[in-house]
Design a protein around this motif. Structure first.
Motif, PDB file in Angstrom:
ATOM      1  N   ASN A 159       0.347 -21.890  -0.963  1.00  0.00           N
ATOM      2  CA  ASN A 159       0.796 -23.289  -0.839  1.00  0.00           C
ATOM      3  C   ASN A 159       2.042 -23.570  -1.679  1.00  0.00           C
ATOM      4  OD1 ASN A 159      -1.504 -24.620   0.801  1.00  0.00           O
ATOM      5  ND2 ASN A 159      -2.598 -23.531  -0.824  1.00  0.00           N
ATOM      6  N   LYS A 170       4.095 -26.674  -0.779  1.00  0.00           N
ATOM      7  CA  LYS A 170       3.312 -27.892  -1.011  1.00  0.00           C
ATOM      8  C   LYS A 170       3.254 -28.228  -2.504  1.00  0.00           C
ATOM      9  CE  LYS A 170       0.842 -27.341   3.279  1.00  0.00           C
ATOM     10  NZ  LYS A 170      -0.384 -26.991   3.998  1.00  0.00           N
ATOM     11  N   ASP A 221      -8.722 -32.225   3.653  1.00  0.00           N
ATOM     12  CA  ASP A 221      -9.245 -30.896   3.913  1.00  0.00           C
ATOM     13  C   ASP A 221     -10.755 -30.908   3.771  1.00  0.00           C
ATOM     14  OD1 ASP A 221      -8.953 -28.196   4.581  1.00  0.00           O
ATOM     15  OD2 ASP A 221      -7.204 -28.010   3.274  1.00  0.00           O
ATOM     16  N   PHE A 257      -0.994 -33.672   3.558  1.00  0.00           N
ATOM     17  CA  PHE A 257      -1.083 -32.302   4.042  1.00  0.00           C
ATOM     18  C   PHE A 257      -2.495 -31.780   3.836  1.00  0.00           C
ATOM     19  CE2 PHE A 257       0.617 -32.133  -0.331  1.00  0.00           C
ATOM     20  CZ  PHE A 257      -0.350 -31.357  -0.965  1.00  0.00           C
ATOM     21  N   SER A 258      -2.775 -30.640   4.442  1.00  0.00           N
ATOM     22  CA  SER A 258      -3.983 -29.873   4.171  1.00  0.00           C
ATOM     23  C   SER A 258      -3.557 -28.592   3.477  1.00  0.00           C
ATOM     24  CB  SER A 258      -4.733 -29.531   5.462  1.00  0.00           C
ATOM     25  OG  SER A 258      -5.187 -30.706   6.107  1.00  0.00           O
ATOM     26  N   GLU A 260      -3.220 -24.784   2.854  1.00  0.00           N
ATOM     27  CA  GLU A 260      -3.169 -23.692   3.818  1.00  0.00           C
ATOM     28  C   GLU A 260      -4.331 -22.722   3.619  1.00  0.00           C
ATOM     29  OE1 GLU A 260       0.563 -21.858   3.167  1.00  0.00           O
ATOM     30  OE2 GLU A 260       1.727 -23.486   4.057  1.00  0.00           O
ATOM     31  N   GLU A 261      -4.760 -22.141   4.728  1.00  0.00           N
ATOM     32  CA  GLU A 261      -5.720 -21.058   4.629  1.00  0.00           C
ATOM     33  C   GLU A 261      -5.022 -19.835   4.033  1.00  0.00           C
ATOM     34  OE1 GLU A 261      -7.830 -20.106   8.115  1.00  0.00           O
ATOM     35  OE2 GLU A 261      -8.613 -22.141   8.429  1.00  0.00           O
ATOM     36  N   ASP A 306      -4.169 -15.923   3.167  1.00  0.00           N
ATOM     37  CA  ASP A 306      -4.276 -14.652   3.873  1.00  0.00           C
ATOM     38  C   ASP A 306      -5.227 -13.732   3.103  1.00  0.00           C
ATOM     39  OD1 ASP A 306      -2.848 -13.390   1.761  1.00  0.00           O
ATOM     40  OD2 ASP A 306      -0.934 -13.790   2.740  1.00  0.00           O
ATOM     41  N   TYR A 351       5.931 -33.982   6.449  1.00  0.00           N
ATOM     42  CA  TYR A 351       4.909 -34.365   5.475  1.00  0.00           C
ATOM     43  C   TYR A 351       4.801 -35.889   5.371  1.00  0.00           C
ATOM     44  CZ  TYR A 351       4.853 -29.498   4.000  1.00  0.00           C
ATOM     45  OH  TYR A 351       4.726 -28.129   3.975  1.00  0.00           O
ATOM     46  N   ASN A 402      -3.624 -29.829  13.001  1.00  0.00           N
ATOM     47  CA  ASN A 402      -3.246 -28.433  12.823  1.00  0.00           C
ATOM     48  C   ASN A 402      -2.043 -28.037  13.678  1.00  0.00           C
ATOM     49  OD1 ASN A 402      -4.559 -28.564  15.243  1.00  0.00           O
ATOM     50  ND2 ASN A 402      -5.901 -26.808  14.903  1.00  0.00           N
TER      51      ASN A 402
END
Length: 294
Positions: free
Chosen positions: A16, A19, A37, A162-163, A165-166, A168, A262, A274
């Motif tokens: 992130n 962000k 989230d 914002f949310s 991020e997932e 990795d 944003y 999403n």
């Protein structure tokens, strides 16, 4: 200084990266942040890490269905034939409104005056809030049980949303290995110096025209959308703050393009959340010509 500040936050917040940067810019501009989230995704850790790194005073309010407005702003009580004012936790630099949409609309409205006017009224007496003052609110998705929608008047007071991020696979492994929960974030950041520097950031009339063109394009092409003057002012202030963090002396079209998704995410209900950033970039920003290109 800002590079070191971001690196300090990254010791506790994995991923992130942009962000983190735009959230710092929002606080510098006096704006407010809405993080939406699922529970357990690090929203509270993100908010606490930001405020700790900026050396600002911080308080957290856990919103529940039985929370009252007086639990936020404060109240008066009688002691020795004298009315005493007990100020609430909103009197701080950064207030974390955790799970804001779990409270009733009446309690949510306790933030309206503070987010716009930077003041609080307790029993007809108005008090100035500390400077700086920003709200970082987290909310659960509206389809979860026990939540209620935020009114449009309150959503418009948030500068960005914002949310997180997932992560990795490598980032998830790094998070699982991390033992940084008790790390104290230290920096030499001073808010006052930044405010003075932001006031020196220039913005050209062409850039202002570009932002206005984006607003007009949205109004003309998407019915029942409202881009308020407050929203446009927030975008300008946010872009200036982002320039300061990027060590730039003036706002370009790129800063506007960076912050607009944003700023609009919680204001426009056009597509699923999403898909929102891709939609804004492909269907709006890429279709609004730059003033110089006319």
């Amino acid at each position: 200084m800002y590079k070191n500040l971001i690196q300090a936050i990254q010791k506790k917040v994995i991923g992130n990266d942009f962000k983190i940067k735009i959230s710092l810019a929002t606080i510098l501009s006096g704006g407010h942040i809405l993080i939406e989230d699922l529970p357990g995704t690090g929203k509270t850790t993100f908010a606490k890490s930001l405020t700790s790194a900026m050396n600002l005073k911080f308080k957290r309010i856990q919103f529940t269905s039985d929370l009252l407005p007086s639990d936020i702003v404060g109240y008066t009580y009688l002691k020795n034939d004298e009315f005493i004012i007990n100020k609430g936790p909103i009197f701080t630099n950064i207030v974390l409104a955790d799970e804001l949409n779990r409270a009733s609309p009446k309690t949510q409205s306790a933030f309206l005056e503070s987010m716009e006017e930077k003041t609080v009224t307790i029993d007809k007496e108005t008090f100035e809030l500390p400077n700086p003052f920003s709200v970082i609110a987290t909310q659960n998705p509206s389809d979860l049980s026990g939540t209620s929608l935020l009114p449009e008047s309150q959503l418009d007071r948030f500068t960005i949303s914002f949310s997180l991020e997932e992560l990795d696979k490598n980032q998830r492994i790094e998070m699982l290995k991390s033992k940084n929960e008790n790390i104290l974030i230290k920096s030499e950041f001073k808010f006052e110096n930044s405010i003075e520097q932001i006031s020196k950031i220039n913005i050209n009339d062409n850039v202002l025209e570009y932002l206005d063109n984006i607003s007009e394009y949205i109004k003309d092409n998407y019915n029942n959308t409202h881009i308020s003057p407050r929203c446009l002012k927030q975008t300008i202030n946010l872009a200036k703050s982002l320039c300061l963090i990027n060590s730039s002396e003036y706002v370009t079209y790129q800063e506007i393009k960076d912050v607009v998704p944003y700023v609009l995410r919680h204001r426009l209900n056009i597509v699923e959340k999403n898909e929102f950033f891709n939609f804004i970039n492909n269907e709006i920003l890429n279709k609004v010509p730059l003033p110089d290109d006319k």
